[in-house]
Write an enzyme that holds these catalytic residues in place. Structure first.
Site, PDB file in Angstrom:
ATOM      1  N   ASN A  36     -36.964  21.059-120.052  1.00  0.00           N
ATOM      2  CA  ASN A  36     -36.959  19.543-119.562  1.00  0.00           C
ATOM      3  C   ASN A  36     -36.032  19.359-121.103  1.00  0.00           C
ATOM      4  O   ASN A  36     -36.189  19.277-122.188  1.00  0.00           O
ATOM      5  CB  ASN A  36     -38.616  19.052-119.901  1.00  0.00           C
ATOM      6  CG  ASN A  36     -38.050  17.125-119.468  1.00  0.00           C
ATOM      7  OD1 ASN A  36     -36.892  16.946-119.360  1.00  0.00           O
ATOM      8  ND2 ASN A  36     -39.428  17.369-119.578  1.00  0.00           N
ATOM      9  N   LYS A  89     -34.585  16.155-121.304  1.00  0.00           N
ATOM     10  CA  LYS A  89     -34.744  15.144-122.033  1.00  0.00           C
ATOM     11  C   LYS A  89     -33.409  14.151-121.847  1.00  0.00           C
ATOM     12  O   LYS A  89     -32.423  15.032-121.389  1.00  0.00           O
ATOM     13  CB  LYS A  89     -35.790  14.726-122.978  1.00  0.00           C
ATOM     14  CG  LYS A  89     -37.244  15.543-122.999  1.00  0.00           C
ATOM     15  CD  LYS A  89     -38.027  15.064-124.176  1.00  0.00           C
ATOM     16  CE  LYS A  89     -39.371  16.049-123.404  1.00  0.00           C
ATOM     17  NZ  LYS A  89     -40.618  15.877-124.560  1.00  0.00           N
ATOM     18  N   HIS A  94     -42.991  12.275-115.798  1.00  0.00           N
ATOM     19  CA  HIS A  94     -43.479  12.923-117.103  1.00  0.00           C
ATOM     20  C   HIS A  94     -43.850  11.524-118.168  1.00  0.00           C
ATOM     21  O   HIS A  94     -43.603  10.335-118.118  1.00  0.00           O
ATOM     22  CB  HIS A  94     -42.473  12.966-116.931  1.00  0.00           C
ATOM     23  CG  HIS A  94     -42.284  13.858-118.964  1.00  0.00           C
ATOM     24  ND1 HIS A  94     -42.255  13.228-120.063  1.00  0.00           N
ATOM     25  CD2 HIS A  94     -41.937  15.208-119.208  1.00  0.00           C
ATOM     26  CE1 HIS A  94     -42.618  14.168-120.998  1.00  0.00           C
ATOM     27  NE2 HIS A  94     -42.597  15.318-120.655  1.00  0.00           N
ATOM     28  N   GLU A  98     -43.816  11.007-120.560  1.00  0.00           N
ATOM     29  CA  GLU A  98     -42.614   9.478-121.682  1.00  0.00           C
ATOM     30  C   GLU A  98     -42.450   8.406-120.125  1.00  0.00           C
ATOM     31  O   GLU A  98     -41.657   7.182-120.580  1.00  0.00           O
ATOM     32  CB  GLU A  98     -41.226   9.880-122.135  1.00  0.00           C
ATOM     33  CG  GLU A  98     -41.862  10.955-123.318  1.00  0.00           C
ATOM     34  CD  GLU A  98     -41.046  12.440-123.306  1.00  0.00           C
ATOM     35  OE1 GLU A  98     -40.034  12.360-122.501  1.00  0.00           O
ATOM     36  OE2 GLU A  98     -41.371  12.938-123.595  1.00  0.00           O
ATOM     37  N   GLU A 135     -49.352  18.686-118.568  1.00  0.00           N
ATOM     38  CA  GLU A 135     -48.699  18.144-119.590  1.00  0.00           C
ATOM     39  C   GLU A 135     -50.024  17.087-120.937  1.00  0.00           C
ATOM     40  O   GLU A 135     -49.967  16.110-120.718  1.00  0.00           O
ATOM     41  CB  GLU A 135     -47.994  17.558-119.843  1.00  0.00           C
ATOM     42  CG  GLU A 135     -46.700  18.723-119.297  1.00  0.00           C
ATOM     43  CD  GLU A 135     -45.255  18.401-119.677  1.00  0.00           C
ATOM     44  OE1 GLU A 135     -44.832  18.908-120.054  1.00  0.00           O
ATOM     45  OE2 GLU A 135     -44.569  17.107-119.860  1.00  0.00           O
ATOM     46  N   GLY A 163     -44.453  17.439-127.909  1.00  0.00           N
ATOM     47  CA  GLY A 163     -43.246  16.491-129.050  1.00  0.00           C
ATOM     48  C   GLY A 163     -44.185  16.964-130.809  1.00  0.00           C
ATOM     49  O   GLY A 163     -43.628  16.624-131.118  1.00  0.00           O
TER      50      GLY A 163
HETATM   51  P1  PGA Z   1     -42.274  19.636-125.680  1.00  0.00           P
HETATM   52  O1  PGA Z   1     -41.709  18.908-124.529  1.00  0.00           O
HETATM   53  O2  PGA Z   1     -41.761  20.855-125.411  1.00  0.00           O
HETATM   54  O3  PGA Z   1     -41.006  18.958-126.692  1.00  0.00           O
HETATM   55  O4  PGA Z   1     -43.437  19.713-126.630  1.00  0.00           O
HETATM   56  C1  PGA Z   1     -42.532  19.491-123.568  1.00  0.00           C
HETATM   57  C2  PGA Z   1     -42.599  18.022-122.178  1.00  0.00           C
HETATM   58  O5  PGA Z   1     -42.131  16.787-122.482  1.00  0.00           O
HETATM   59  O6  PGA Z   1     -42.452  18.241-121.557  1.00  0.00           O
END
Ligand code: PGA
Length: 250
Positions: A9, A11, A94, A96, A166, A172
């Site tokens: 991903n 982003k 997601h 976010e 998740e 993150g």
């Molecule tokens: P990350 O993100 O691996 O940077 O924790 C995962 C995601 O948001 O899909």
């Protein structure tokens, strides 16, 4: 037997030229992967990414999709547009998007239906925030999120979706769920699908873990019985890291 699926991903990272360069770098590194390999890229990168990935085992995905087929929705993209640009997968719901863009379980469901009807494979994200885990609501919450997201799909359509568990507190942050926590919650999601749609359907659905997955912790997570892959943020932006995750069996 479920084929593992490792999806990056990206982003809001990588311009089209950067996307092309990263995919060219990845191609030789992931060519022998036993897992399905996907990169979910910014929408403007999809066409160039799909072209760069052509003839390789890398599949391209989008990061969101609108739920209507067309119309007066300024700034939005339909499933047919993403598909024609070269996307095969699309991340939906997601955390976010839930946190910053008002995504709800109901709009997740509408997007999933639009994606599936257009022939895209949705990667549906579910997961709890830290305070929800601490309050003991994780299992109820991921069950509810998953059941709402799948409403209106046929059994055969459900077999083909991908779910990404998740935990929001692990995204993150460098914090990862323990192998056991991830396995247990993914087991809860699979059981919820089984209770509603039956054992055979539940046995086919691929459920990923996501949240600070990286070359160091991937092996332990992937050794868990319920975990069928990963949704990788930070570690998907550099070819050596992402390919190490993809080739976790080596
Ligand atoms: P990350 O993100 O691996 O940077 O924790 C995962 C995601 O948001 O899909």
């Amino acid at each position: 037997m479920r084929i593992p699926i490792i999806a990056g991903n990206w982003k809001m990272n990588k311009t089209p030229s950067e996307a092309k360069a990263l995919i060219e770098e990845l191609k030789p590194l992931v060519k022998d992967a036993e897992a399905t390999v996907v990169v979910c890229v910014p929408a403007v990168d999809i066409a160039v990414a799909a072209q760069a990935a052509e003839g390789s085992n890398i599949h391209v995905g989008a990061q969101n999709v609108h739920f209507k087929e067309s119309g007066a929705f300024t700034g939005e993209l339909s499933a047919a547009m993403l598909k024609e640009a070269g996307a095969e997968y699309v991340i939906i719901g997601h955390s976010e998007r839930r946190t910053y863009f008002g995504e709800t379980d109901e709009t997740v469901n509408q997007r999933v239906l639009a994606a599936v009807n257009a022939g895209l494979i949705p990667i549906i994200c579910v997961g709890e925030r830290r305070e929800q885990r601490e309050a003991g609501y994780t299992n109820a919450l991921v069950t509810y999120q998953t059941m709402i997201a799948l409403t209106g799909l046929t059994d055969d359509q459900i077999r083909n979706v991908v779910i990404a568990y998740e935990p929001v507190w692990a995204i993150g942050t460098g914090l990862t769920a323990t192998d056991e926590q991830a396995n247990e919650t993914i087991g809860v999601i699979r059981k919820a699908i089984e209770n509603r749609y039956g054992k055979n359907v539940a046995a086919d659905v691929r459920i990923q873990y996501g949240g600070s997955m990286n070359p160091k912790n991937v092996k332990g997570l992937m050794a868990q019985k319920e975990i069928d892959g990963g949704l990788i943020g930070g570690a998907s932006l550099k070819a050596p890291d992402f390919s190490a995750v993809v080739n976790y069996q080596n």
